[in-house]
Design an enzyme around this catalytic site. Structure first.
Site, mmCIF file in Angstrom:
data_model
loop_
_atom_site.group_PDB
_atom_site.id
_atom_site.type_symbol
_atom_site.label_atom_id
_atom_site.label_comp_id
_atom_site.label_asym_id
_atom_site.label_seq_id
_atom_site.Cartn_x
_atom_site.Cartn_y
_atom_site.Cartn_z
ATOM 1 N N ASP A 162 48.462 37.363 51.831
ATOM 2 C CA ASP A 162 47.708 37.286 50.582
ATOM 3 C C ASP A 162 48.215 38.316 49.583
ATOM 4 O OD1 ASP A 162 46.330 35.380 51.943
ATOM 5 O OD2 ASP A 162 44.422 36.454 52.004
ATOM 6 N N LYS A 218 43.619 43.587 48.862
ATOM 7 C CA LYS A 218 42.996 42.898 49.992
ATOM 8 C C LYS A 218 42.789 43.952 51.065
ATOM 9 C CE LYS A 218 42.329 38.917 52.489
ATOM 10 N NZ LYS A 218 41.749 37.626 52.095
#
Length: 239
Positions: A55, A38
């Site tokens: 995340d 990410k």
């Protein structure tokens, strides 16, 4: 075999992180050394004095990744807003060249890399002049689109695919996420076929709503099993 995919969504909150983690976990279960990154995380949380990209923490939990956070995430900001604004509010700046370099290094290190974007393709990363679509074009990655199952999904998905193509990007597949059995009606039954017809892109799977899965709470119960059953993950290895 392709080196990677960029995972985007038709909107924020459609479950990109869940699908990214699930696919990575399935591939690793079958002996493919896949990884998920990410590059930019807004809405990161403060834990024990450290800013944690939730995340990425979820990837590690669900897919069993051992890489340190800094190899999976470059920029992380606390404000839960668009990355360019989160950076500004944090007194920082997202540098496109640094972002591209970070992603390319990950793609070179691993056999298969999923690059999860922030929101949709039009989201500004450093500002209006450098969006997620610009990053994808720099990396020359094919795209996976995560979409909702219900009303509005046809329009959002068609627009996302059209926008990608306006940038010269290839959309390899669409994954519908979060289908609740009790909510299946004419719209949910009709959407996948219409989306395929209007975009020319295959719907690779429909992942059900998973009550045991929460990125924020760090729960991934049954995720990898569900994605393995619902998504044509082998087709992505052969694309």
């Amino acid at each position: 075999m392709v080196k990677g995919y960029l995972v985007t969504g038709t909107d924020t909150g459609v479950g990109k992180t869940v699908i990214t983690a699930g696919l990575t976990g399935v591939w690793r279960r079958h002996g493919v050394p896949a990884v998920a990154i990410k590059p930019v995380q807004s809405g990161a949380v403060l834990r024990n004095g450290d800013l944690i990209p939730e995340d990425v923490a979820f990837y590690r939990l669900a897919a069993g990744l051992n890489e340190p956070l800094d190899e999976l995430n470059l920029y992380r900001f606390a404000p839960a807003v668009s990355p360019h604004l989160a950076a500004t509010l944090s007194g920082e700046k997202v540098l496109p060249a640094r972002l591209v370099h970070f992603c390319r290094e990950a793609l070179q290190r691993h056999r298969l890399t999923l690059v999860e974007g922030a929101g949709g393709l039009g989201v500004p990363l450093s500002g209006p002049q450098f969006t997620l679509a610009d990053l994808c074009r720099e990396l020359a990655l094919p795209i996976l689109v995560v979409a909702r199952p219900g009303l509005g999904s046809i329009n959002h998905t068609v627009l996302t695919v059209s926008y990608a193509r306006s940038y010269g990007l290839k959309v390899t597949g669409i994954i519908i996420n979060g289908l609740r059995p009790e909510a299946v009606g004419p719209t949910e039954k009709d959407n996948p076929g219409v989306i395929e017809t209007m975009t020319g892109v295959p719907v690779l799977g429909i992942v059900p709503y998973l009550p045991g899965v929460s990125v924020e709470e760090g729960r991934a119960y049954g995720l990898v099993d569900a994605v393995e059953r619902a998504v044509d993950w082998r087709a992505l290895l052969e694309a």
